[in-house]
Design a protein around this motif. Structure first.
Motif: not given
Length: 341
Positions: A41-47
């Motif tokens: 949803x929020x593009x939080x893949x890096x974390x």
């Protein structure tokens, strides 16, 4: 990035739409349906899963610091950021948590033990206390060392050169790289603790841990180039070959064989809600995923229209405007265009 910047980056993405504890679960790598769908949803893949052993008190200390700076407004029910938080520039990061999902820590444990073993054997010292206590890592390292003929001087030199050459190419700072090097132990040399590194770098220990993960992710990106065979051999089981979690992959296999959502739940003896989570995960990661078995085109478009009008991806807000849609249908539709609303 500093740890507070990691927390703030996540909060800026979910502002007002998730609880204050949601970044904590994301950073630890919790595999709940809510956390996984938030990644899309929020593009939080890096974390995702960058600090699997994150202590809750360390996280709460970060919340206190952000509040003390006036960036985070106290609110028990949701993340609420002051407008000044959005003016802050978050530094670019090589973090790629969704790709590694905490496995980078296993890679570095392997590397640490292999380096320690080679270093001691090079000095004719065959008895030492292993720096890694995990028996699984020890067994893997033993098999790997025997496979590469680690007693050979040529192999030892090649291994050292591949480490130096590949790490030099990693797109991160020299300070970050130094943290990794100084974590390693060898003959007569003990790796530094997080506290010692923090004092050396004039940082908090939690910031040093984030820097180490950033450095490993940047380094792994280089090693994957396949030009460093001795290091590439250490990537076994480290990189996720599928964007889906293991459980979601099993659901996907059954779905592709023609089983319905309810049938899959019965076959796998799992709750219907768990299988729904898997379908949401599939919708997030598969561009060819079709919503047709679950809703018609009109409902799908209505969900997105209302989400855009509300400038929100909160399920409850959309449900109030569109009561005929189930929560699952809303989640599925949003997952197919995560981050566009």
């Amino acid at each position: 990035m500093r740890f507070d910047e990691v927390v703030l980056a996540i909060m800026k993405a979910v502002d007002g739409q998730r609880t204050v504890s949601s970044p904590y679960h994301l950073i630890k790598g919790k595999k709940s349906g809510q956390t996984i769908q938030d990644i899309g949803y929020f593009g939080l893949h890096p974390y995702f899963a960058v600090l699997p052993k994150l202590d809750k008190q360390e996280y709460l200390a970060s919340i206190d610091r952000l509040q003390a700076q006036g960036l985070l407004i106290p609110d028990d029910s949701s993340v609420r950021l002051d407008r000044s938080a959005f003016d802050l520039d978050i530094p670019a990061t090589p973090l790629n948590g969704w790709k590694y999902r905490g496995n980078e820590h296993r890679f570095f444990a392997r590397l640490s033990l292999v380096v320690q073993t080679m270093s001691n054997f090079m000095q004719g010292h065959k008895r030492f206390d292993p720096v890694v206590a995990d028996e699984t890592v020890q067994a893997w390292a033993k098999a790997y060392l025997n496979r590469i003929d680690f007693r050979s001087a040529a192999v030892q030199e090649a291994f050292k050169n591949q480490i130096e050459t590949s790490l030099a190419l990693a797109k991160t700072t020299e300070a970050h790289k130094q943290i990794l090097v100084e974590r390693l132990s060898g003959y007569g040399v003990g790796g530094l603790t997080w506290d010692q590194l923090a004092m050396q770098q004039n940082l908090m220990p939690i910031d040093v841990k984030v820097a180490a993960v950033e450095a490993v992710h940047a380094w792994l990106d280089v090693i994957e180039g396949m030009e460093y065979p001795l290091l590439t051999g250490m990537l076994e089981g480290i990189i996720q070959q599928s964007a889906l979690t293991e459980s979601a992959k099993r659901t996907q296999n059954l779905s592709e064989r023609g089983f319905s959502l309810q049938q899959i739940a019965e076959l796998r003896q799992l709750k219907t809600s768990t299988i729904e989570d898997h379908f949401v995960e599939m919708a997030m990661n598969d561009p060819a995923f079709s919503f047709v078995p679950f809703m018609d085109e009109h409902l799908f478009q209505s969900i997105h229209r209302i989400s855009k009008e509300l400038k929100s991806m909160r399920l409850r807000d959309i449900k109030e405007r569109l009561p005929e849609a189930s929560y699952f249908q809303i989640r599925l539709a949003l997952a197919m265009r995560g981050g566009e609303s």
